[in-house]
Enzyme design. Structure first.
Site, PDB file in Angstrom:
ATOM      1  N   SER A 133     -21.137   9.307 -23.356  1.00  0.00           N
ATOM      2  CA  SER A 133     -19.731   9.658 -23.149  1.00  0.00           C
ATOM      3  C   SER A 133     -18.981   8.347 -22.899  1.00  0.00           C
ATOM      4  O   SER A 133     -19.596   7.285 -22.778  1.00  0.00           O
ATOM      5  CB  SER A 133     -19.566  10.631 -21.984  1.00  0.00           C
ATOM      6  OG  SER A 133     -19.948   9.995 -20.806  1.00  0.00           O
ATOM      7  N   CYS A 147       4.609   4.657  -5.038  1.00  0.00           N
ATOM      8  CA  CYS A 147       4.031   5.542  -4.024  1.00  0.00           C
ATOM      9  C   CYS A 147       3.581   4.750  -2.791  1.00  0.00           C
ATOM     10  O   CYS A 147       4.412   4.386  -1.976  1.00  0.00           O
ATOM     11  CB  CYS A 147       2.918   6.388  -4.626  1.00  0.00           C
ATOM     12  SG  CYS A 147       2.693   7.913  -3.709  1.00  0.00           S
ATOM     13  N   HIS A 153       5.396   8.747  -9.062  1.00  0.00           N
ATOM     14  CA  HIS A 153       4.503   8.034  -9.998  1.00  0.00           C
ATOM     15  C   HIS A 153       5.154   7.987 -11.378  1.00  0.00           C
ATOM     16  O   HIS A 153       4.786   8.774 -12.269  1.00  0.00           O
ATOM     17  CB  HIS A 153       3.151   8.747 -10.069  1.00  0.00           C
ATOM     18  CG  HIS A 153       2.318   8.501  -8.867  1.00  0.00           C
ATOM     19  ND1 HIS A 153       1.515   7.387  -8.723  1.00  0.00           N
ATOM     20  CD2 HIS A 153       2.194   9.207  -7.721  1.00  0.00           C
ATOM     21  CE1 HIS A 153       0.921   7.427  -7.547  1.00  0.00           C
ATOM     22  NE2 HIS A 153       1.310   8.518  -6.913  1.00  0.00           N
ATOM     23  N   GLU A 201       4.702   6.068 -13.754  1.00  0.00           N
ATOM     24  CA  GLU A 201       3.795   5.680 -14.846  1.00  0.00           C
ATOM     25  C   GLU A 201       3.362   6.882 -15.695  1.00  0.00           C
ATOM     26  O   GLU A 201       3.073   6.738 -16.871  1.00  0.00           O
ATOM     27  CB  GLU A 201       2.563   4.942 -14.290  1.00  0.00           C
ATOM     28  CG  GLU A 201       1.572   5.768 -13.460  1.00  0.00           C
ATOM     29  CD  GLU A 201       1.916   5.837 -11.971  1.00  0.00           C
ATOM     30  OE1 GLU A 201       3.108   5.656 -11.628  1.00  0.00           O
ATOM     31  OE2 GLU A 201       0.995   6.082 -11.161  1.00  0.00           O
TER      32      GLU A 201
HETATM   33  N1  GLN Z   1      -1.587   7.407   0.591  1.00  0.00           N
HETATM   34  C1  GLN Z   1      -0.178   7.587   0.437  1.00  0.00           C
HETATM   35  C2  GLN Z   1       0.255   9.006   0.724  1.00  0.00           C
HETATM   36  O1  GLN Z   1      -0.563   9.902   0.693  1.00  0.00           O
HETATM   37  C3  GLN Z   1       0.277   7.155  -0.939  1.00  0.00           C
HETATM   38  C4  GLN Z   1      -0.251   8.035  -2.019  1.00  0.00           C
HETATM   39  C5  GLN Z   1      -0.188   7.406  -3.392  1.00  0.00           C
HETATM   40  O2  GLN Z   1       0.035   6.210  -3.511  1.00  0.00           O
HETATM   41  N2  GLN Z   1      -0.404   8.200  -4.412  1.00  0.00           N
HETATM   42  O3  GLN Z   1       1.406   9.253   0.965  1.00  0.00           O
END
Ligand code: GLN
Length: 545
Positions: A21, A383, A507, A509
């Site tokens: 895979s 984030c 996010h 991205e």
């Molecule tokens: N750990 C952080 C939170 O839970 C950021 C999460 C992340 O970067 N996806 O808020």
């Protein structure tokens, strides 16, 4: 014998793998989809993963690659990111089918007495449940592609292989196309390609009652014709149904390779038309990648999983496409978040702090944000990268012990746990997940980049900015430039007066596309260009998402 089912006009393509895979089944599936889409077909696509996890949320990204989040909040395998990028669609929970989830549903039904005393078995109950998921995910599309994770013959995947076989039989041979992706190794000592493992994989597939229609042969370098003929013979297909696929420098060349190959007539016959695929957008993308560029932009990725591209796959894809559209060569430098110093930050033109969980390396990420603020270095925080920017600003603004609840329970917690998340710290599926809207401050950098003030992005987090500390955060150089529509949650922050320091709790991205880079990434690459240190203005703003 079960009656043949009428699934409307939908045709089904099943993509399985043999030998190994991780040799590009997902990209193959997405690329076949891209060719059919270029013929004008509507596409849906689905990944079946045989492991017993209920979703990909709690999987270690260093082993399994990034967790891709869908708009409806499913935490899924990174292949769904390939699907979205190649097909420019937004998939949902229905595109992620995992054994763990299916078994959980079956067992819940059994406990609820829904089987009326029958023995619940892998065949027919699990195999039927899989087929039902395929029917639901494919509704209304011309072509539905189903990819199976792992390789055919893996114990845990057998129910899926059987479900595919049964499904193919139910819809009829003319409505199901089986594609098998095999790997042919090159043995350096004897200087030859060895097709034996692929031959065995093909006979395994036949042993499960599936005869492939198309065989894709992955190799590290171009292999001789004789290998192709051998594989065609052992696979029981004509030579033209085998496509040799040596490594390429860009995965976005693959749709074009398929469209130019002897597979096209087979795909045409399968979908029942001779319409030539319009591959111009793929050709345009490839020529953009290959055009002569001299300007180099160095982006430092401050991360704890080093040199592990799959862990940050969508972030890297978003950076790459932003660089192609900006006409510059992207150099990504991995900066170890656990050991990072100002000297590391000084070697790059821009800094990116991606999402992350857990305390390891977090001080290096806060240091990157502090460095960006002190030296006016372009910074994009995603984030956790927003939370580290807020912590750095609060410390500058007088809160020497500013921290997040996630890392230090007793600190001055400028990032704290959302009320409804208390007590769920290590459980699955409980984060704030999927699409949420944000309201941007008019004329902020964020609003200028997005070219609007109401936006939607995908989320995956548990902690949020504590607005009780806004005064100190602002004193440290950061303002809030976007919140949830009710103003309760901070969604964007930025540094007024700096070249490009911006971060989002979301996010972005996941919504970036090779042909349409996300404006936050476009803005970072633009601002980090050594020769054009301007803030994006309405005239030079990158394409909106
Ligand atoms: N750990 C952080 C939170 O839970 C950021 C999460 C992340 O970067 N996806 O808020």
């Amino acid at each position: 014998m079960e009656a043949k089912i009428d699934m409307g006009k939908t045709k089904y393509i099943f993509v399985t793998g043999g030998v190994l895979s991780g040799v590009g089944k997902g990209i193959t599936a997405a690329s076949i989809g891209a060719v059919l889409q270029a013929k004008g077909k509507s596409l849906s696509i689905q990944k079946c993963d045989p492991y017993l996890n209920v979703d990909a949320g709690l999987l270690n990204p260093a082993e399994h690659g990034e967790c891709f989040v869908t708009k409806d909040g499913a935490e899924t395998d990174l292949d769904l990111g390939h699907y979205e990028r190649f097909l420019d669609i937004e998939v949902t929970q229905q595109s992620a089918t995992l054994s763990g989830r299916l078994l959980k549903e079956l067992i819940d039904d059994e406990r609820a007495g829904k089987f009326e005393g029958k023995t619940v078995q892998l065949v027919p109950h699990l195999t039927r449940a899989i087929q039902r998921k395929i029917e639901l995910a494919s509704e209304g599309s011309d072509v539905h592609i189903v990819e199976l994770g792992g390789t055919v013959g893996d114990y845990e995947g057998l129910s899926f292989v059987e479900a595919f076989r049964e499904f193919g039989r139910r819809v009829g041979r003319e409505n199901a196309l089986f594609v098998h992706v095999v790997y042919v190794p090159y043995i350096g000592t004897s200087k030859e390609f060895k097709s034996k493992p692929a031959q065995n994989a093909l006979s395994d597939l036949r042993g499960f009652g599936i005869v492939p229609d198309i065989i894709i042969v992955r190799t590290d370098s171009p292999a001789p014709e004789s290998i192709k003929r051998k594989i065609a013979m052992f696979g029981g297909v004509p030579d033209d149904a085998v496509l040799m696929m040596p490594n390429v420098d860009s995965v976005f060349k693959i749709p074009e390779r398929i469209a130019e190959s002897t597979l096209l007539p087979i795909l045409n016959h399968f979908v029942g038309d001779e319409v030539a695929p319009d591959m111009r957008r793929w050709q345009g993308l490839v020529s953009m990648q290959e055009s002569d560029k001299s300007e180099v932009v160095r982006i430092g990725l401050v991360a704890k999983y080093l040199d592990n591209e799959d862990t940050y796959l969508s972030v890297l894809e978003a950076l790459k496409s932003a660089a192609w559209h900006e006409g510059v060569v992207l150099e990504t430098t991995w900066i170890n978040a656990e050991t990072a110093t100002d000297e590391d930050f000084a070697t790059v033109d821009g800094l990116l702090v991606p999402g992350g969980f857990g305390v390891r390396g977090v001080e290096g990420k806060v240091a990157a944000a502090r460095y960006a603020l002190e030296h006016d270095v372009p910074y994009l925080g995603i984030c956790l990268g927003l939370q580290t920017l807020v912590i750095a600003a609060a410390r500058r603004g007088g809160l020497g012990h500013a921290n997040s609840d996630e890392f230090e329970k007793s600190g001055q917690n400028v990032v704290y746990i959302m009320e409804d998340q208390v007590g769920k710290e290590s459980t699955g599926g409980t984060l704030r997940l999927g699409d949420y809207p944000a309201q941007l401050v008019p004329d902020s950098l964020a609003a200028r980049l997005y070219d609007g003030t109401t936006i939607v992005e995908r989320h995956r987090h548990r902690y949020e900015v504590n607005q009780a500390f806004l005064e100190q955060i602002e004193k440290g150089g950061i303002v809030v430039s976007g919140t949830s529509p009710d103003g309760r949650l901070v969604e964007f922050v930025e540094a007024p007066g700096k070249r490009y320091i911006i971060a989002t709790q979301a996010h972005p991205e996941f919504r970036s596309r090779p042909m349409r880079p996300h404006p936050l990434f476009g803005g970072l690459i633009h601002a980090a260009r050594p020769r054009s240190p301007h803030l994006p203005t309405p005239d030079n703003r990158p394409a909106a998402n």
